[in-house]
Design a protein around this motif. Sequence first.
Motif, short mmCIF file in Angstrom:
data_model
loop_
_atom_site.label_atom_id
_atom_site.label_comp_id
_atom_site.label_asym_id
_atom_site.label_seq_id
_atom_site.Cartn_x
_atom_site.Cartn_y
_atom_site.Cartn_z
N GLY A 225 -16.41 -0.68 -7.59
CA GLY A 225 -15.92 -1.22 -8.84
C GLY A 225 -15.94 -0.17 -9.94
O GLY A 225 -16.22 1.00 -9.71
N SER A 226 -15.66 -0.62 -11.14
CA SER A 226 -15.70 0.24 -12.32
C SER A 226 -16.02 -0.65 -13.52
O SER A 226 -16.06 -1.88 -13.40
CB SER A 226 -14.36 0.95 -12.52
N GLY A 227 -16.25 -0.05 -14.67
CA GLY A 227 -16.46 -0.81 -15.88
C GLY A 227 -17.54 -1.86 -15.77
O GLY A 227 -18.71 -1.55 -15.52
N GLU A 228 -17.17 -3.12 -15.95
CA GLU A 228 -18.12 -4.22 -15.97
C GLU A 228 -18.89 -4.34 -14.67
O GLU A 228 -20.09 -4.69 -14.67
CB GLU A 228 -17.38 -5.54 -16.26
N ALA A 229 -18.23 -4.05 -13.54
CA ALA A 229 -18.91 -4.14 -12.24
C ALA A 229 -20.06 -3.14 -12.15
O ALA A 229 -21.14 -3.46 -11.64
CB ALA A 229 -17.91 -3.91 -11.11
N LEU A 230 -19.85 -1.93 -12.64
CA LEU A 230 -20.91 -0.92 -12.60
C LEU A 230 -22.05 -1.30 -13.54
O LEU A 230 -23.22 -1.05 -13.23
CB LEU A 230 -20.35 0.45 -12.99
N LEU A 231 -21.72 -1.91 -14.66
CA LEU A 231 -22.76 -2.39 -15.57
C LEU A 231 -23.60 -3.47 -14.90
O LEU A 231 -24.84 -3.48 -15.03
CB LEU A 231 -22.13 -2.92 -16.85
N GLN A 232 -22.96 -4.37 -14.17
CA GLN A 232 -23.70 -5.40 -13.44
C GLN A 232 -24.63 -4.77 -12.40
O GLN A 232 -25.79 -5.18 -12.25
CB GLN A 232 -22.73 -6.36 -12.76
N ASP A 233 -24.12 -3.77 -11.69
CA ASP A 233 -24.94 -3.09 -10.68
C ASP A 233 -26.15 -2.43 -11.32
O ASP A 233 -27.28 -2.54 -10.84
CB ASP A 233 -24.11 -2.02 -9.96
N ALA A 234 -25.92 -1.73 -12.43
CA ALA A 234 -27.01 -1.05 -13.12
C ALA A 234 -28.03 -2.04 -13.67
O ALA A 234 -29.24 -1.81 -13.62
CB ALA A 234 -26.46 -0.17 -14.24
N GLY A 235 -27.53 -3.17 -14.17
CA GLY A 235 -28.44 -4.20 -14.68
C GLY A 235 -29.31 -4.79 -13.59
O GLY A 235 -30.50 -5.05 -13.81
N ALA A 236 -28.73 -4.98 -12.41
CA ALA A 236 -29.51 -5.49 -11.27
C ALA A 236 -30.59 -4.49 -10.87
O ALA A 236 -31.74 -4.86 -10.58
CB ALA A 236 -28.59 -5.79 -10.10
N ALA A 237 -30.22 -3.20 -10.84
CA ALA A 237 -31.19 -2.16 -10.49
C ALA A 237 -32.30 -2.06 -11.54
O ALA A 237 -33.47 -1.86 -11.21
CB ALA A 237 -30.48 -0.82 -10.34
N LEU A 238 -31.93 -2.22 -12.81
CA LEU A 238 -32.93 -2.20 -13.88
C LEU A 238 -33.94 -3.33 -13.68
O LEU A 238 -35.15 -3.13 -13.83
CB LEU A 238 -32.24 -2.34 -15.23
N GLY A 239 -33.45 -4.50 -13.32
CA GLY A 239 -34.35 -5.63 -13.08
C GLY A 239 -35.34 -5.35 -11.97
O GLY A 239 -36.52 -5.71 -12.07
N VAL A 240 -34.87 -4.68 -10.92
CA VAL A 240 -35.74 -4.39 -9.78
C VAL A 240 -36.80 -3.36 -10.15
O VAL A 240 -37.98 -3.50 -9.80
CB VAL A 240 -34.91 -3.92 -8.58
N VAL A 241 -36.41 -2.30 -10.86
CA VAL A 241 -37.40 -1.28 -11.21
C VAL A 241 -38.45 -1.83 -12.16
O VAL A 241 -39.64 -1.50 -12.06
CB VAL A 241 -36.72 0.00 -11.78
N LEU A 242 -38.05 -2.72 -13.08
CA LEU A 242 -39.01 -3.35 -13.98
C LEU A 242 -39.97 -4.26 -13.21
O LEU A 242 -41.18 -4.27 -13.47
CB LEU A 242 -38.28 -4.15 -15.05
N GLU A 243 -39.41 -5.02 -12.28
CA GLU A 243 -40.24 -5.93 -11.48
C GLU A 243 -41.21 -5.15 -10.60
O GLU A 243 -42.40 -5.48 -10.51
CB GLU A 243 -39.36 -6.83 -10.62
N ASN A 244 -40.71 -4.12 -9.94
CA ASN A 244 -41.56 -3.33 -9.03
C ASN A 244 -42.72 -2.68 -9.78
O ASN A 244 -43.84 -2.59 -9.27
CB ASN A 244 -40.74 -2.25 -8.33
N ALA A 245 -42.43 -2.21 -11.00
CA ALA A 245 -43.44 -1.49 -11.77
C ALA A 245 -44.27 -2.41 -12.66
O ALA A 245 -45.22 -1.94 -13.30
CB ALA A 245 -42.77 -0.42 -12.62
N HIS A 246 -43.91 -3.70 -12.71
CA HIS A 246 -44.58 -4.64 -13.61
C HIS A 246 -44.61 -4.06 -15.03
O HIS A 246 -45.65 -4.04 -15.70
CB HIS A 246 -46.00 -4.94 -13.13
N SER A 247 -43.45 -3.59 -15.45
CA SER A 247 -43.34 -2.91 -16.74
C SER A 247 -42.33 -3.63 -17.64
O SER A 247 -41.31 -4.13 -17.15
CB SER A 247 -42.88 -1.46 -16.53
#
Length: 210
Positions: free
Chosen positions: A82-104
């Motif tokens: 994807g591009s544009g909004e799709a990449l933002l969704q992907d990045a947002g999902a990854a951000l959620g995982v790194v925050l959850e994994n680190a309890h940060s």
Amino acid sequence: MVLKGQFLERSTLIPVGSEVMEGVAHRGDERPPLLVLPPRPEDGGGMDHVIGAELAFAAASAGHPTLRFNYRGVGGSQGERGSGEALLQDAGAALGVVLENAHSPAAAVAALHGSARVALELRAHHPEVAGLCLVSPRAVTARELAGLGRGLLVVVGELDTTLSRAELAEAVEAAGGELVVVEGAGAHFHHALPLVGKAVRTWLKMLSGK
């Protein structure tokens, strides 16, 4: 068994909608964790990009948790590119995982090349982004960086002339951030790549308040 001094990332699954992206993560006790955005699919990049790997290694060796991943449709990640909004969704999902994994409550985000655009949008939508590192940024203008605050780090090679160096320096200074120009290097840092990692370690230490 992981021996002292070894760098071992673990495979991680990142759900986004009904699909799953692949990633690799490293644990750590320091904060903030670091999310690495690879070059956009249209730029031909993925999580194994040499600069992304260097950033993950540099952060992990300083004790920070890390996550790097493939956008949907790249490598083993499900879905279509994807591009544009799709990449933002992907990045947002990854951000959620790194925050959850680190309890940060917050994470630092480093973006390579054209993913600078994704990083800016991610920060605009997610207050959990504590700072941005843009490496050889593409698809943005220097002017857009002026309001990003002291959590901004921009790393460019001396030979990379994609953005006006004078305008870039002015914008980063206006933000209160830092511009690092790696002498003798181009956009892909075939020369002096460890200096990019060193700059990111220093930036993460600043974000941690230590």
